[in-house]
Write a protein that holds these residues in place. Structure first.
Motif, PDB file in Angstrom:
ATOM      1  N   SER A   2       0.809  -1.205   0.000  1.00 38.00           N
ATOM      2  CA  SER A   2       0.000   0.000   0.000  1.00 38.00           C
ATOM      3  C   SER A   2       0.844   1.258   0.000  1.00 38.00           C
ATOM      4  O   SER A   2       2.029   1.230   0.300  1.00 38.00           O
ATOM      5  N   GLU A  35       1.698   9.348  -7.126  1.00 38.57           N
ATOM      6  CA  GLU A  35       0.255   9.141  -7.131  1.00 38.57           C
ATOM      7  C   GLU A  35      -0.435  10.279  -6.388  1.00 38.57           C
ATOM      8  O   GLU A  35      -1.465  10.774  -6.812  1.00 38.57           O
ATOM      9  N   LEU A  38      -4.322   9.231  -1.065  1.00 35.90           N
ATOM     10  CA  LEU A  38      -4.668   7.979  -0.402  1.00 35.90           C
ATOM     11  C   LEU A  38      -6.099   8.120   0.096  1.00 35.90           C
ATOM     12  O   LEU A  38      -6.407   9.040   0.852  1.00 35.90           O
ATOM     13  N   CYS A  91     -11.215   2.908  -3.088  1.00 37.05           N
ATOM     14  CA  CYS A  91     -10.328   3.282  -1.978  1.00 37.05           C
ATOM     15  C   CYS A  91      -9.006   2.548  -2.104  1.00 37.05           C
ATOM     16  O   CYS A  91      -8.873   1.571  -2.834  1.00 37.05           O
ATOM     17  N   ASP A  92      -8.024   3.042  -1.374  1.00 38.79           N
ATOM     18  CA  ASP A  92      -6.717   2.406  -1.315  1.00 38.79           C
ATOM     19  C   ASP A  92      -6.587   1.523  -0.085  1.00 38.79           C
ATOM     20  O   ASP A  92      -5.728   0.648  -0.038  1.00 38.79           O
TER      21      ASP A  92
END
Length: 101
Positions: A2, A35, A38, A91-92
């Motif tokens: 993650s 990225e 989160l 979602c992450d």
């Protein structure tokens, strides 16, 4: 791995990764920073997340952390699966106490 796990140890620097980490760990950190966000689905209120996010932001200030407080554990999974089935952003991280999820 993650985004959260990828950024916790190195703070985006070129120092060596701890023993047992993958050889491409720095790339994982760089990708996480690129990225830039989160998204967390959970059953906790934003106030409960505040100290966690503050600590995370000290290590990775470029990553924006958002939390979505869902009323039930099962709803987190149902929302994730519905979004995934339509190729929407998901979602992450799901933080829940539902062992059946």
């Amino acid at each position: 791995m993650s985004v959260l796990g990828a950024t916790m140890g190195l703070r985006g620097t070129a120092q060596a990764a701890p023993n047992g980490y993958p050889e491409n760990y720095q790339k994982i950190i760089d990708d996480a920073h690129n990225e830039g966000s989160l998204l967390i689905y959970s059953i906790m209120s934003p106030e409960n997340w505040r100290p966690v996010i503050e600590g995370f932001n000290k290590l990775s200030p470029k990553i924006k952390v958002e939390t979505l407080d869902l009323p039930a554990s099962r709803e987190s999974f149902e929302r994730y699966l519905a979004e995934r089935s339509t190729n929407s952003r998901t979602c992450d991280l799901i933080a829940t106490a539902d062992p059946g999820g």
